[in-house]
Design a protein around this motif. Structure first.
Motif, PDB file in Angstrom:
ATOM      1  N   SER A 102       0.691  -1.203  -0.221  1.00 53.23           N
ATOM      2  CA  SER A 102       0.459   0.114  -0.118  1.00 53.23           C
ATOM      3  C   SER A 102       1.039   1.351  -0.159  1.00 53.23           C
ATOM      4  O   SER A 102       1.586   1.115   0.223  1.00 53.23           O
ATOM      5  N   PRO A 103       0.351   2.164  -0.527  1.00 55.47           N
ATOM      6  CA  PRO A 103       1.297   3.463  -0.546  1.00 55.47           C
ATOM      7  C   PRO A 103       1.367   4.102   0.869  1.00 55.47           C
ATOM      8  O   PRO A 103       0.739   4.479   1.538  1.00 55.47           O
ATOM      9  N   GLY A 104       2.905   4.228   0.798  1.00 53.49           N
ATOM     10  CA  GLY A 104       3.385   5.039   2.952  1.00 53.49           C
ATOM     11  C   GLY A 104       3.901   3.917   3.678  1.00 53.49           C
ATOM     12  O   GLY A 104       4.078   3.523   4.447  1.00 53.49           O
ATOM     13  N   GLN A 105       3.091   2.002   3.266  1.00 48.53           N
ATOM     14  CA  GLN A 105       3.392   1.187   3.694  1.00 48.53           C
ATOM     15  C   GLN A 105       4.617   1.162   4.033  1.00 48.53           C
ATOM     16  O   GLN A 105       5.601   1.604   2.899  1.00 48.53           O
ATOM     17  N   THR A 106       5.837   0.855   4.514  1.00 52.76           N
ATOM     18  CA  THR A 106       7.236   0.459   5.379  1.00 52.76           C
ATOM     19  C   THR A 106       6.680  -0.826   6.205  1.00 52.76           C
ATOM     20  O   THR A 106       6.493  -1.152   6.578  1.00 52.76           O
ATOM     21  N   GLU A 143      -0.876   4.510  -8.480  1.00 57.39           N
ATOM     22  CA  GLU A 143       0.314   4.152  -7.106  1.00 57.39           C
ATOM     23  C   GLU A 143       0.852   3.552  -7.463  1.00 57.39           C
ATOM     24  O   GLU A 143      -0.349   2.712  -8.798  1.00 57.39           O
TER      25      GLU A 143
END
Length: 145
Positions: free
Chosen positions: A4-8, A43
């Motif tokens: 997901s966008p922003g997932q680290t 994305e």
């Protein structure tokens, strides 16, 4: 949704630790797939490789958990659900929505419809699982735990 966008990596580790504390009976994960009508339309999608790695980690953490090979896996790769099973998933959840209303339930673009999703096509799904050395069981999963 893996990737997901922003997932680290740190967020994924935190999520795994939360699951360890929660001890759920079922966890569904799949790759992030953009949807054209959302702010995330452009994305990058999550990957098959990372989703398979996390399925394997979850299987090691929770040997008895119900762990679906998701429709999203089947959407990003022709054999995605089979690869999910081979990575540790133990549930295939077909899309049982009637074809005429499926468009109302699109969480992401290009959602798979292989013809194996309906209850009437269970034999096709069983054949796909048998091709990778697995047997389709239609018992309630929660009663097997």
């Amino acid at each position: 949704m893996i990737g997901s966008p922003g997932q680290t990596t740190e967020l994924l580790i935190r999520d795994l630790r939360y699951l360890e504390e929660l001890q759920p009976h079922m966890v569904g994960i799949g790759p992030f797939i953009p949807q054209k009508d959302t702010p995330f339309a452009t994305e990058k999608a999550g990957t098959l490789l990372m989703t398979r790695k996390l399925l394997a980690v979850l299987r090691l953490m929770f040997p008895k958990m119900l762990l679906p090979a998701t429709t999203a896996l089947g959407t990003i790769h022709a054999n995605g659900r089979e690869l999910g099973i081979l990575s540790g998933a133990n549930v295939v959840m077909p899309n049982l929505s009637p074809a005429k209303v499926r468009g109302k339930y699109l969480l992401y673009d290009h959602k798979i419809y292989s013809g194996c999703e309906s209850a009437q096509q269970r034999k096709k799904l069983a054949d796909r699982m048998e091709a990778i050395g697995y047997e389709l069981c239609v018992e309630r999963g929660d009663s097997l735990m």
